[in-house]
Design an enzyme around this catalytic site. Sequence first.
Site, short mmCIF file in Angstrom:
data_model
loop_
_atom_site.label_atom_id
_atom_site.label_comp_id
_atom_site.label_asym_id
_atom_site.label_seq_id
_atom_site.Cartn_x
_atom_site.Cartn_y
_atom_site.Cartn_z
N ASN A 31 1.67 -9.40 9.26
CA ASN A 31 3.05 -9.67 9.69
C ASN A 31 3.65 -8.46 10.41
N LEU A 32 2.85 -7.45 10.63
CA LEU A 32 3.25 -6.22 11.35
C LEU A 32 4.43 -5.53 10.66
N ASP A 57 3.01 -14.10 7.90
CA ASP A 57 3.21 -13.51 6.58
C ASP A 57 2.35 -14.24 5.56
N SER A 124 -6.62 0.25 -6.75
CA SER A 124 -6.28 1.67 -6.60
C SER A 124 -6.60 2.44 -7.87
N THR A 126 -4.69 4.24 -9.09
CA THR A 126 -3.42 4.28 -9.81
C THR A 126 -3.53 3.53 -11.15
N TYR A 149 4.77 -0.83 -7.85
CA TYR A 149 3.59 -0.91 -6.96
C TYR A 149 2.30 -0.89 -7.79
N LYS A 153 -0.95 -3.85 -8.71
CA LYS A 153 -2.42 -3.72 -8.63
C LYS A 153 -3.04 -4.15 -9.95
N TYR A 177 -9.62 2.22 -4.79
CA TYR A 177 -9.69 3.37 -3.88
C TYR A 177 -9.08 4.58 -4.53
N ASN A 199 2.97 10.81 1.75
CA ASN A 199 1.61 11.21 1.37
C ASN A 199 1.25 12.55 2.01
N LEU A 200 0.32 13.23 1.36
CA LEU A 200 0.03 14.62 1.72
C LEU A 200 -0.49 14.79 3.16
N ARG A 295 6.55 17.12 -8.26
CA ARG A 295 7.13 15.83 -7.87
C ARG A 295 7.10 14.91 -9.09
P1 NAD Z 1 -1.01 -0.34 5.40
O1 NAD Z 1 0.43 -0.50 5.10
O2 NAD Z 1 -1.38 0.55 6.53
O3 NAD Z 1 -1.67 -1.77 5.67
C1 NAD Z 1 -1.21 -2.95 5.05
C2 NAD Z 1 -1.02 -3.98 6.15
O4 NAD Z 1 -0.59 -5.20 5.55
C3 NAD Z 1 0.07 -3.59 7.16
O5 NAD Z 1 -0.45 -3.76 8.47
C4 NAD Z 1 1.21 -4.56 6.90
O6 NAD Z 1 1.90 -4.89 8.09
C5 NAD Z 1 0.46 -5.74 6.33
N1 NAD Z 1 1.23 -6.60 5.41
C6 NAD Z 1 1.96 -6.24 4.33
N2 NAD Z 1 2.48 -7.33 3.73
C7 NAD Z 1 2.05 -8.40 4.44
C8 NAD Z 1 2.22 -9.81 4.31
N3 NAD Z 1 2.97 -10.33 3.34
N4 NAD Z 1 1.62 -10.61 5.20
C9 NAD Z 1 0.86 -10.11 6.21
N5 NAD Z 1 0.66 -8.79 6.38
C10 NAD Z 1 1.24 -7.95 5.50
O7 NAD Z 1 -1.70 0.12 4.04
P2 NAD Z 1 -3.18 0.68 3.80
O8 NAD Z 1 -3.06 2.10 3.45
O9 NAD Z 1 -4.07 0.26 4.88
O10 NAD Z 1 -3.53 -0.09 2.45
C11 NAD Z 1 -4.27 -1.28 2.45
C12 NAD Z 1 -4.42 -1.78 1.02
O11 NAD Z 1 -5.06 -0.79 0.24
C13 NAD Z 1 -3.10 -2.08 0.32
O12 NAD Z 1 -3.28 -3.20 -0.52
C14 NAD Z 1 -2.86 -0.84 -0.51
O13 NAD Z 1 -2.08 -1.12 -1.65
C15 NAD Z 1 -4.28 -0.49 -0.90
N6 NAD Z 1 -4.47 0.92 -1.24
C16 NAD Z 1 -4.10 1.89 -0.35
C17 NAD Z 1 -4.26 3.22 -0.67
C18 NAD Z 1 -3.82 4.31 0.27
O14 NAD Z 1 -3.64 5.44 -0.19
N7 NAD Z 1 -3.63 4.07 1.56
C19 NAD Z 1 -4.85 3.58 -1.89
C20 NAD Z 1 -5.22 2.56 -2.77
C21 NAD Z 1 -5.03 1.23 -2.43
C1 WQD Z 2 -1.43 13.78 -3.18
C2 WQD Z 2 -1.12 15.16 -3.75
C3 WQD Z 2 1.17 15.50 -4.39
C4 WQD Z 2 2.93 15.25 -0.42
C5 WQD Z 2 -0.51 7.91 -3.85
C6 WQD Z 2 -0.17 6.72 -4.72
C7 WQD Z 2 -1.42 6.09 -5.27
C8 WQD Z 2 -2.44 5.77 -4.15
C9 WQD Z 2 -2.66 6.95 -3.27
C10 WQD Z 2 -2.15 3.52 -3.39
C11 WQD Z 2 -0.18 15.11 -4.96
C12 WQD Z 2 0.78 16.42 -3.26
C13 WQD Z 2 2.02 15.27 -1.47
C14 WQD Z 2 3.59 16.46 -0.07
C15 WQD Z 2 2.38 17.60 -1.81
N1 WQD Z 2 -1.94 4.76 -3.27
N2 WQD Z 2 1.76 16.42 -2.15
N3 WQD Z 2 3.27 17.60 -0.77
O1 WQD Z 2 0.31 10.71 -5.20
O2 WQD Z 2 -2.22 10.97 -5.21
O3 WQD Z 2 -1.23 8.82 -4.63
O4 WQD Z 2 -1.39 7.46 -2.81
O5 WQD Z 2 -2.61 2.88 -4.27
O6 WQD Z 2 -1.04 4.94 -5.94
O7 WQD Z 2 0.65 7.15 -5.78
O8 WQD Z 2 -1.03 10.71 -3.03
O9 WQD Z 2 -0.80 11.83 -0.86
O10 WQD Z 2 1.29 11.29 -2.18
O11 WQD Z 2 -0.21 13.08 -2.97
O12 WQD Z 2 2.16 18.65 -2.41
O13 WQD Z 2 4.42 16.51 0.84
O14 WQD Z 2 -0.43 15.92 -2.75
O15 WQD Z 2 2.00 16.17 -5.30
O16 WQD Z 2 -0.58 16.11 -5.85
P1 WQD Z 2 -0.99 10.38 -4.62
P2 WQD Z 2 -0.14 11.69 -2.17
#
Ligand code: NAD
Ligand code: WQD
Length: 341
Positions: A31-32, A57, A124, A126, A149, A153, A177, A199-200, A295
């Site tokens: 859904n962008l 969506d 995740s 998480t 969030y 999961k 992941y 994110n970092l 944090r």
């Molecule tokens: P992202 O936001 O870049 O990609 C998600 C995509 O889904 C986006 O393009 C968004 O537009 C689309 N979207 C969201 N809701 C929608 C809906 N209802 N219908 C259609 N499209 C929809 O995120 P990402 O980092 O690529 O993450 C992908 C998946 O991996 C997610 O489920 C996220 O929770 C999971 N994940 C991500 C991380 C991370 O750190 N990036 C870590 C663990 C798990």
């Molecule tokens: C990484 C480390 C921060 C930003 C999150 C979600 C988790 C998963 C992955 C989806 C931490 C430190 C960060 C900054 C910093 N996502 N940091 N300065 O917290 O491990 O995980 O993304 O499922 O659910 O919670 O990732 O990149 O935010 O942080 O020092 O400006 O970097 O404290 O130690 P995190 P993150």
Amino acid sequence: MILVTGGTGYIGSHTVVELQKAGYPVVIIDNLSNSNRDVLDGIERITGIRPEFVEADCTDMDAVSGLFDKYPGIKGIINFAASKAVGESMQKPVLYYRNNLNTLMNLLDQMAVRGVKGIVFSSSCTVYGEPDVNPVTEQSPIKKATSPYGNTKQISEEIITDVINAGAPFKSVILRYFNPVGAHPSAEIGELPNGVPQNLIPFLTQTAIGIRKELSVFGNDYNTRDGYCIRDFIDVVDLAKAHVIAVERMLTDKSEAKIEIFNLGTGNGLSVMELINAFESATGVKVPYKIAERRAGDIEQVWADPTYANEVLGWVADTPIEDTMRSAWKWQQRLRERGIM
Ligand code: NAD
Ligand code: WQD
């Protein structure tokens, strides 16, 4: 054909590239809400193939059903579509529960009647919260989620398990992941953070290029080898490749199991400071930073034991962290060249 929900997003777009390279036709639904249509051009520039794209969506059942009418050849699904900002989920829990759970349930409903063989689900690390022992295996205890969030999961994993145990005519691979970072080495696709990055790595690369004055390093007094938090940073292309193997496994019935769970990480924990140092030595670019308060809600340390995925999937995340840092930097520079940020 493989349906990739959220396929224009960060991990989704890299996975579409790997699926196409492996010969799979792909249709994306997105859904962008957190990505943009130009990603399709980036994918096409890498592989020479433009994926089919439906802007819709996933919480809209009519749209999802219509998509299956249009593409009756869908045999597998990878479900990336979700809202993923931990902080935002604390402010807008209903949005997170509705988006992430309704998306999954619509897909599961359709799969049952459309002859889809399996679904790969993006979970995740998480779910492990603050682990008692590192590295974590798939058997490590699941801890109570600390954000809506994270809870989506956990609940999603339970929904999939219940549906499969109830005798659903399909399989599932749940992938947990760790911290995905970096971009495609071509810099044609990468992560597009919305607003100020939480994110970092996006914050770090935006600081390195001068968009942000300095990186705040959250806490240096943790009980770790250097006092900084430790994470398992995994290259996004390595991560993407695991999805292709997971899909293959479901479609070819390589395993008897109807549901499987894998940790996707490198097995190496790196501290935040070690990552900053790796970025600086790989790119030659200095990152201005200051030590800031911890944090709220941060996990002290978590990294994966990926042995199960290594052995069963024959997959390993082996991109050197320096290469990953260079790809992240090249992507940041590409965004600048394109005038995006
Ligand atoms: P992202 O936001 O870049 O990609 C998600 C995509 O889904 C986006 O393009 C968004 O537009 C689309 N979207 C969201 N809701 C929608 C809906 N209802 N219908 C259609 N499209 C929809 O995120 P990402 O980092 O690529 O993450 C992908 C998946 O991996 C997610 O489920 C996220 O929770 C999971 N994940 C991500 C991380 C991370 O750190 N990036 C870590 C663990 C798990
Ligand atoms: C990484 C480390 C921060 C930003 C999150 C979600 C988790 C998963 C992955 C989806 C931490 C430190 C960060 C900054 C910093 N996502 N940091 N300065 O917290 O491990 O995980 O993304 O499922 O659910 O919670 O990732 O990149 O935010 O942080 O020092 O400006 O970097 O404290 O130690 P995190 P993150």
